[in-house]
Design a protein around this motif. Structure first.
Motif, short mmCIF file in Angstrom:
data_model
loop_
_atom_site.label_atom_id
_atom_site.label_comp_id
_atom_site.label_asym_id
_atom_site.label_seq_id
_atom_site.Cartn_x
_atom_site.Cartn_y
_atom_site.Cartn_z
N ARG B 84 55.58 32.30 40.57
CA ARG B 84 56.64 30.99 40.75
C ARG B 84 56.28 29.93 39.85
NH1 ARG B 84 60.68 32.54 40.34
NH2 ARG B 84 59.19 34.32 39.64
N PHE B 85 54.96 29.55 39.93
CA PHE B 85 54.43 28.25 39.01
C PHE B 85 54.67 28.38 37.62
CE2 PHE B 85 52.46 27.80 43.00
CZ PHE B 85 52.44 26.52 43.37
N ILE B 86 54.42 29.65 37.18
CA ILE B 86 54.55 29.98 35.57
C ILE B 86 55.94 30.02 35.33
CG2 ILE B 86 53.97 31.57 33.73
CD1 ILE B 86 51.50 30.58 34.90
N ARG B 264 67.59 38.07 43.83
CA ARG B 264 67.26 38.98 44.98
C ARG B 264 66.21 40.08 44.31
NH1 ARG B 264 73.39 40.38 46.08
NH2 ARG B 264 73.04 40.15 43.78
N LYS B 265 66.30 40.45 43.29
CA LYS B 265 65.43 41.39 42.76
C LYS B 265 64.06 40.76 42.71
CE LYS B 265 68.57 44.55 40.06
NZ LYS B 265 69.58 44.42 39.02
N ILE B 266 63.95 39.52 42.07
CA ILE B 266 62.48 38.84 42.00
C ILE B 266 62.20 38.67 43.35
CG2 ILE B 266 61.31 36.77 41.48
CD1 ILE B 266 63.06 36.73 39.05
N ASP B 267 63.01 38.35 44.37
CA ASP B 267 62.57 38.04 45.82
C ASP B 267 61.65 39.18 46.25
OD1 ASP B 267 63.19 35.64 45.67
OD2 ASP B 267 64.90 35.68 46.78
N LEU B 268 62.26 40.57 45.95
CA LEU B 268 61.87 42.07 46.48
C LEU B 268 60.60 42.13 45.71
CD1 LEU B 268 62.70 44.48 48.01
CD2 LEU B 268 63.13 45.28 45.68
N LEU B 269 60.47 41.85 44.57
CA LEU B 269 59.29 42.20 43.95
C LEU B 269 57.89 41.18 44.41
CD1 LEU B 269 60.29 42.44 40.13
CD2 LEU B 269 59.54 44.09 41.76
N LEU B 270 58.42 40.01 44.84
CA LEU B 270 57.30 38.90 45.23
C LEU B 270 56.92 39.27 46.65
CD1 LEU B 270 58.52 35.66 43.50
CD2 LEU B 270 56.48 37.23 42.76
N LYS B 271 57.95 39.84 47.62
CA LYS B 271 57.59 40.29 48.67
C LYS B 271 56.62 41.51 49.05
CE LYS B 271 60.44 42.04 52.61
NZ LYS B 271 60.01 43.30 52.83
N THR B 272 56.57 42.15 47.67
CA THR B 272 55.68 43.29 47.92
C THR B 272 54.45 43.29 46.87
OG1 THR B 272 56.93 44.26 46.04
CG2 THR B 272 57.63 45.03 48.20
#
Lengths: 397, 397
Positions: B84-86, B264-272
């Motif tokens: 998220r920072f990058i 939503r796709k990014i959220d899914l990736l970061l969740k895993t």
């Protein structure tokens, strides 16, 4: 708590916001600098790494690459070698066939890979633990926790774990040895017995053993460490050993790790990706890692760091008002007694002494007020002790 | 073919073995050096990157980090910033909300992520293509190929692709623009119309558009490039733009890339997972990437490289005995005519001239004898031309 002024409150709020954004991880000093949080951190006692090993790595880096820019260019410009090449390189040093070595972009990539491609249905995790082990599981996997008992110094009881596994019949069991965040250690013999018993449980397909802190542990006066990798052959169908290089070698920025696992599992991973998953500098690190001179020098900084770390923990253990739990890692879990809050301790250590500690208030499985303190260089550890003593003394008066 | 001596045969066999081990990728010069394959490679025309951009990056690296070892240490020792920072850092430069930016450990990690977490059932891929796009798919996904027609210079016909997608109803369509390995280019307008038509096909959830070579393309004399990211908003539910930094910035060893996709796709990736998935040096690169002075200097080396590259391709196009296909990437696909075999061409170029080219005999979707040649620095391109001309002349006589 001594009243915080407006400036101090704002600083703590920015750290808190950064922490929330980082999941359950403290924002790194790096991030604080980048986000221009103007806190003067003198000692980063949050950061779990051997600083002497970083010194060593940097001296090699300077000698090998800064004096030979064409070599440096090769590592930055070219694609790094693929997984199989690095595995072959490591094979000799790890005394493990290359077919059982999988190289990763830090241990977090390895954890994610194991949880996503191998774990299903049900998994047992010991609490407290490194949060990624339950955060990264895929939907549909039930996570069963074995809560370590504070009354028993968070010591893992192999029998309790075995009974739980027999009852729950999980697909995966996760062990971290020494455990994070408390530093509790299972001996080589205990691990062997545990692996033996777990291997006989039907349906249990993966035993993930995270040895990222194993280099800080020892069992006898020689201070050598005992990795379960020497038992791998006996448990190869199930055992997955995960190893970060960030902690013991002090090179978290390079993102390097490896896992030892069954060849069929590695084949599956390579079939689905992980093509150029480590950087040129991680490759350089792994090349060093197989160099005798480097390893010999590393051994010395490892022993020095362990000795200083254990001496540090011993003094922490004598301080009234806090309880330091037994640890064979490079950090100690400290419980604050007498109504002292982790928030207050964290804030005052940071604001009054520039000591950045890990506030464990977000760690599940800890019942009470806990702080984790990393061992740094000796003069820093000494300063941390003085800071804690001064803080506790002022508070009482 | 001129008879190979024993030494030459052995060398080619080692390269062939390394290539087999690398999947469908040529072993890098790095790997050849490491494996002690003693070939004197003068020019690596296999390697797809702008060498002037590497020079530029190295000059910044030297200035920023080699003169300030404490800063260098920070990048190597500490955990890098999280995704998220990058993303926030890149947001301004990319003119894209941070919520739509996902940072990756090179584009290969991004390809793997998109194929594993989003693609299911059926996927359309254009042939010839970058092999990872069909190699990384998970079991159970059917891959439908749209074969570009050699008679039409491997030009993609948007209507044919749209008809195929309407008929096959895939979950995912993959486009690479400019395409690898032929360099064929779809204009900004064509991409827009294609995205518009594909978006209306029911069940199509992902349009993966790989723009890793877009910096080498242009549509008008200003030579500026046209990324589809400026249309992202219109197609956000489906569009996933993947961008490697290895080629245009010449830093493959650093492993840096990003993707633009729905939050939503990014959220899914970061969740895993994908917690600390880029290295400290990749973070340093991304910091540079948002620096005006660096970008201004980069623009100059980009334009210079494009001009030299297109001049190189123009001369290649005039050589009898080979056919050079139109390319707006930094490589040209060359078909060997008159019975000349790719194996022979590859071997003689390497052994007689030290020119390492990409033998495309393993690329599916190419019917004939093909070699891919990358554009390097001008004097190297000139030497490649002389080598090809000499080889073809000697062969005829």
């Amino acid at each position: 708590m001594n009243r915080l002024n407006r400036h101090e409150t704002a600083l703590l709020q920015s750290i808190h916001k950064l922490k929330e954004k980082s999941g359950a991880h403290s924002p790194s000093v790096h991030e604080l600098i980048h986000k221009k949080v103007s806190i003067d951190i003198q000692i980063d006692a949050c950061f779990l790494s051997n600083p002497y090993a970083t010194d060593l790595f940097l001296s090699y880096f300077q000698h090998d690459l800064l004096s030979d820019l064409s070599r440096l260019r090769r590592y930055l410009e070219n694609y790094p070698s693929q997984n199989r090449f690095i595995a072959e390189m490591l094979s000799g040093y790890l005394q493990m066939p290359a077919n059982n070595i999988f190289v990763g972009n830090g241990s977090s990539e390895l954890i994610q890979a194991a949880l996503h491609y191998f774990t299903r249905d049900k998994m047992i995790v010991i609490l407290p633990t490194f949060s990624s082990y339950y955060e990264f599981v895929q939907d549909g996997v039930e996570v069963i926790f074995y809560r370590l008992d504070k009354q028993k110094d968070f010591e893992l009881d192999p029998e309790v774990l075995i009974d739980l596994a027999k009852r729950e019949k999980p697909n995966t069991v996760v062990l971290i040895n020494p455990n994070n965040p408390n530093g509790g250690y299972l001996t080589y013999e205990q691990v062997g017995r545990l692996l033996h018993a777990l291997s006989r449980i039907q349906g249990l397909e993966n035993i993930i053993l995270d040895e990222s802190f194993i280099h800080f542990s020892y069992e006898d006066p020689s201070l050598s460490f005992q990795s379960a990798s020497s038992m791998f052959n006996d448990f190869r169908a199930r055992l997955i050993i995960i190893k970060s290089m960030s902690k013991d070698f002090g090179v978290a920025g390079i993102r390097a790790g490896y896992a030892i696992m069954d060849q069929r599992k590695i084949d599956l991973l390579l079939k689905t990706g992980y093509l150029w998953n480590i950087s040129g500098l991680a490759q350089y690190f792994f090349e060093l890692f197989t160099e005798d001179a480097f390893l010999k020098a590393y051994k010395q900084v490892r022993v020095r760091y362990i000795q200083e770390t254990q001496a540090f923990f011993k003094i922490l253990g004598t301080i009234d008002g806090i309880k330091t739990y037994p640890s064979l890692a490079n950090f100690a879990l400290i419980e604050l007694l007498g109504g002292l809050k982790a928030d207050e301790f964290f804030a005052r250590m940071l604001l009054d002494f520039g000591v950045y500690t890990r506030n464990c208030d977000d760690k599940i499985g800890l019942d009470g007020e806990f702080i984790r303190v990393a061992s740094r260089k000796k003069h820093e550890n000494d300063a941390v002790i003085r800071a804690i003593q001064t803080f506790l003394r002022n508070r009482q008066s």
